[in-house]
Design a protein around this motif. Structure first.
Motif, PDB file in Angstrom:
ATOM      1  N   GLN A 100       0.828  -1.201   0.000  1.00 25.69           N
ATOM      2  CA  GLN A 100       0.000   0.000   0.000  1.00 25.69           C
ATOM      3  C   GLN A 100       0.870   1.262   0.000  1.00 25.69           C
ATOM      4  O   GLN A 100       0.560   2.249  -0.679  1.00 25.69           O
ATOM      5  CB  GLN A 100      -0.936   0.004   1.211  1.00 25.69           C
ATOM      6  CG  GLN A 100      -2.018  -1.066   1.125  1.00 25.69           C
ATOM      7  CD  GLN A 100      -2.879  -1.135   2.368  1.00 25.69           C
ATOM      8  OE1 GLN A 100      -2.578  -0.524   3.392  1.00 25.69           O
ATOM      9  NE2 GLN A 100      -3.960  -1.886   2.297  1.00 25.69           N
ATOM     10  N   THR A 103       2.622   1.609  -3.544  1.00 27.75           N
ATOM     11  CA  THR A 103       1.694   1.952  -4.625  1.00 27.75           C
ATOM     12  C   THR A 103       0.896   3.213  -4.305  1.00 27.75           C
ATOM     13  O   THR A 103       0.125   3.689  -5.149  1.00 27.75           O
ATOM     14  CB  THR A 103       0.717   0.799  -4.894  1.00 27.75           C
ATOM     15  OG1 THR A 103       0.028   0.452  -3.682  1.00 27.75           O
ATOM     16  CG2 THR A 103       1.455  -0.421  -5.414  1.00 27.75           C
ATOM     17  N   LYS A 104       1.063   3.707  -3.070  1.00 30.92           N
ATOM     18  CA  LYS A 104       0.391   4.943  -2.637  1.00 30.92           C
ATOM     19  C   LYS A 104      -1.127   4.879  -2.817  1.00 30.92           C
ATOM     20  O   LYS A 104      -1.770   5.836  -3.268  1.00 30.92           O
ATOM     21  CB  LYS A 104       0.959   6.149  -3.390  1.00 30.92           C
ATOM     22  CG  LYS A 104       2.419   6.436  -3.089  1.00 30.92           C
ATOM     23  CD  LYS A 104       2.937   7.647  -3.847  1.00 30.92           C
ATOM     24  CE  LYS A 104       4.313   8.074  -3.371  1.00 30.92           C
ATOM     25  NZ  LYS A 104       5.320   7.002  -3.448  1.00 30.92           N
ATOM     26  N   THR A 105      -1.679   3.725  -2.447  1.00 33.79           N
ATOM     27  CA  THR A 105      -3.129   3.573  -2.531  1.00 33.79           C
ATOM     28  C   THR A 105      -3.613   2.508  -1.556  1.00 33.79           C
ATOM     29  O   THR A 105      -2.854   1.584  -1.219  1.00 33.79           O
ATOM     30  CB  THR A 105      -3.575   3.192  -3.955  1.00 33.79           C
ATOM     31  OG1 THR A 105      -5.007   3.131  -4.004  1.00 33.79           O
ATOM     32  CG2 THR A 105      -2.998   1.843  -4.381  1.00 33.79           C
ATOM     33  N   ILE A 110      -6.356  -0.798  -7.799  1.00 33.80           N
ATOM     34  CA  ILE A 110      -5.315   0.112  -8.273  1.00 33.80           C
ATOM     35  C   ILE A 110      -3.940  -0.438  -7.930  1.00 33.80           C
ATOM     36  O   ILE A 110      -3.018  -0.421  -8.751  1.00 33.80           O
ATOM     37  CB  ILE A 110      -5.503   1.525  -7.675  1.00 33.80           C
ATOM     38  CG1 ILE A 110      -6.802   2.149  -8.192  1.00 33.80           C
ATOM     39  CG2 ILE A 110      -4.310   2.423  -8.024  1.00 33.80           C
ATOM     40  CD1 ILE A 110      -7.148   3.484  -7.566  1.00 33.80           C
ATOM     41  N   ALA A 111      -3.792  -0.929  -6.705  1.00 38.43           N
ATOM     42  CA  ALA A 111      -2.499  -1.470  -6.263  1.00 38.43           C
ATOM     43  C   ALA A 111      -2.061  -2.642  -7.142  1.00 38.43           C
ATOM     44  O   ALA A 111      -0.871  -2.834  -7.393  1.00 38.43           O
ATOM     45  CB  ALA A 111      -2.587  -1.920  -4.814  1.00 38.43           C
ATOM     46  N   ARG A 112      -3.017  -3.399  -7.624  1.00 38.36           N
ATOM     47  CA  ARG A 112      -2.735  -4.578  -8.441  1.00 38.36           C
ATOM     48  C   ARG A 112      -2.054  -4.210  -9.768  1.00 38.36           C
ATOM     49  O   ARG A 112      -1.269  -4.975 -10.318  1.00 38.36           O
ATOM     50  CB  ARG A 112      -4.040  -5.323  -8.724  1.00 38.36           C
ATOM     51  CG  ARG A 112      -3.902  -6.726  -9.255  1.00 38.36           C
ATOM     52  CD  ARG A 112      -5.255  -7.235  -9.696  1.00 38.36           C
ATOM     53  NE  ARG A 112      -6.219  -7.223  -8.622  1.00 38.36           N
ATOM     54  CZ  ARG A 112      -6.449  -8.233  -7.794  1.00 38.36           C
ATOM     55  NH1 ARG A 112      -5.771  -9.346  -7.917  1.00 38.36           N
ATOM     56  NH2 ARG A 112      -7.360  -8.138  -6.847  1.00 38.36           N
ATOM     57  N   THR A 113      -2.345  -3.001 -10.268  1.00 39.35           N
ATOM     58  CA  THR A 113      -1.851  -2.621 -11.599  1.00 39.35           C
ATOM     59  C   THR A 113      -0.880  -1.438 -11.597  1.00 39.35           C
ATOM     60  O   THR A 113      -0.183  -1.223 -12.580  1.00 39.35           O
ATOM     61  CB  THR A 113      -3.041  -2.265 -12.514  1.00 39.35           C
ATOM     62  OG1 THR A 113      -3.810  -1.214 -11.899  1.00 39.35           O
ATOM     63  CG2 THR A 113      -3.936  -3.475 -12.725  1.00 39.35           C
ATOM     64  N   ARG A 114      -0.836  -0.682 -10.511  1.00 36.17           N
ATOM     65  CA  ARG A 114      -0.009   0.531 -10.509  1.00 36.17           C
ATOM     66  C   ARG A 114       1.478   0.211 -10.523  1.00 36.17           C
ATOM     67  O   ARG A 114       2.273   0.910 -11.161  1.00 36.17           O
ATOM     68  CB  ARG A 114      -0.355   1.389  -9.285  1.00 36.17           C
ATOM     69  CG  ARG A 114       0.506   2.639  -9.129  1.00 36.17           C
ATOM     70  CD  ARG A 114      -0.033   3.585  -8.090  1.00 36.17           C
ATOM     71  NE  ARG A 114      -1.243   4.264  -8.572  1.00 36.17           N
ATOM     72  CZ  ARG A 114      -1.954   5.101  -7.821  1.00 36.17           C
ATOM     73  NH1 ARG A 114      -1.603   5.330  -6.557  1.00 36.17           N
ATOM     74  NH2 ARG A 114      -3.014   5.697  -8.325  1.00 36.17           N
ATOM     75  N   ASN A 115       1.859  -0.827  -9.806  1.00 34.23           N
ATOM     76  CA  ASN A 115       3.265  -1.213  -9.738  1.00 34.23           C
ATOM     77  C   ASN A 115       3.327  -2.732  -9.846  1.00 34.23           C
ATOM     78  O   ASN A 115       3.317  -3.437  -8.839  1.00 34.23           O
ATOM     79  CB  ASN A 115       3.890  -0.714  -8.428  1.00 34.23           C
ATOM     80  CG  ASN A 115       5.393  -0.923  -8.375  1.00 34.23           C
ATOM     81  OD1 ASN A 115       5.927  -1.850  -8.983  1.00 34.23           O
ATOM     82  ND2 ASN A 115       6.088  -0.060  -7.639  1.00 34.23           N
ATOM     83  N   TRP A 119       3.724  -5.665  -6.995  1.00 35.16           N
ATOM     84  CA  TRP A 119       2.623  -6.601  -6.794  1.00 35.16           C
ATOM     85  C   TRP A 119       3.139  -8.038  -6.877  1.00 35.16           C
ATOM     86  O   TRP A 119       2.833  -8.868  -6.017  1.00 35.16           O
ATOM     87  CB  TRP A 119       1.537  -6.373  -7.843  1.00 35.16           C
ATOM     88  CG  TRP A 119       0.450  -7.405  -7.813  1.00 35.16           C
ATOM     89  CD1 TRP A 119       0.344  -8.504  -8.602  1.00 35.16           C
ATOM     90  CD2 TRP A 119      -0.675  -7.446  -6.918  1.00 35.16           C
ATOM     91  NE1 TRP A 119      -0.782  -9.230  -8.284  1.00 35.16           N
ATOM     92  CE2 TRP A 119      -1.427  -8.615  -7.257  1.00 35.16           C
ATOM     93  CE3 TRP A 119      -1.138  -6.612  -5.892  1.00 35.16           C
ATOM     94  CZ2 TRP A 119      -2.602  -8.942  -6.584  1.00 35.16           C
ATOM     95  CZ3 TRP A 119      -2.312  -6.959  -5.224  1.00 35.16           C
ATOM     96  CH2 TRP A 119      -3.025  -8.107  -5.571  1.00 35.16           C
TER      97      TRP A 119
END
Length: 209
Positions: A100, A103-105, A110-115, A119
């Motif tokens: 979290q 990924t700043k979320t 969102i966390a699954r795809t942001r980084n 992940w």
């Protein structure tokens, strides 16, 4: 299809796991729920064995613990409910908190795809935690004797293989297993002395799971 006697013995073993085996964290409940979900997804409708990877289990664990890695109370910024009876945070919670943060979320999708790299590394990290802890000890009681009635644990494997008929039973009795695991999980968290300052006796914890 497993016999009626086999299915009855399966339910007895689930009951034994929840009532008789020893545990110091909520991992056991998360593992049973995860195996149940993945058994359903497998579509197994007969006596077939079912292969489940630790990374599949890790993704299930992230979904189950994601909300519980958030503060329970707005009044207490550090009010992340303890998932173990020991001091400090459970490793899965620590892994999720790090994800979290990176990924700043706090939004799982969102966390699954942001980084993607973070992940994937989190999945591998949690997979190791599951392999070295609940998967290894799930079928043991206080006497440390492993009954291995669901699967034979092998520390060298990247998967667990549910024995013949077991995936069918997990899928068929999924509602019972989910309900029982949530009940025991809630009770464990409520009775954990580390969490007592965050809620009153009459608060409903069901919505937090």
């Amino acid at each position: 299809m497993p016999t009626a006697e086999f299915q009855l013995n399966f339910l007895r073993r689930i009951q034994w796991l929840l009532e008789s085996s020893s545990y110091t964290s909520t991992y056991k409940f998360a593992l049973l729920i995860s195996v149940t979900n993945l058994s359903i997804e497998s579509g197994t409708s007969d006596n077939s064995e079912c292969i489940i990877s630790y990374e599949q289990l890790a993704e299930q664990f992230i979904q189950l613990y994601w909300t519980q890695a958030l503060p329970f109370s707005d009044q207490y910024g550090e009010s992340i409910l303890k998932q173990s009876s020991t001091t400090g945070k459970a490793k899965v919670i620590t892994s999720i908190l790090t994800l979290q943060e990176k990924t700043k979320t706090t939004n799982l999708n969102i966390a699954r795809t942001r980084n993607i790299k973070k992940w994937q590394s989190t999945i591998k990290e949690i997979a190791r935690t599951i392999k070295n802890n609940p998967a290894k000890y799930l079928q043991s009681a206080e006497d440390k004797v492993s009954r291995e009635f669901f699967y034979i644990y092998n520390s060298r494997e990247k998967v667990i293989i549910l024995k013949s008929g077991i995936a069918y039973c997990f899928a068929r009795f999924s509602q019972i297993i989910h309900k029982l695991c949530q009940q025991y999980w809630t009770e464990f968290v409520r009775n954990n002395r580390h969490n007592q300052s965050y809620f009153s006796d009459d608060i409903d914890l069901q919505g937090f799971f």
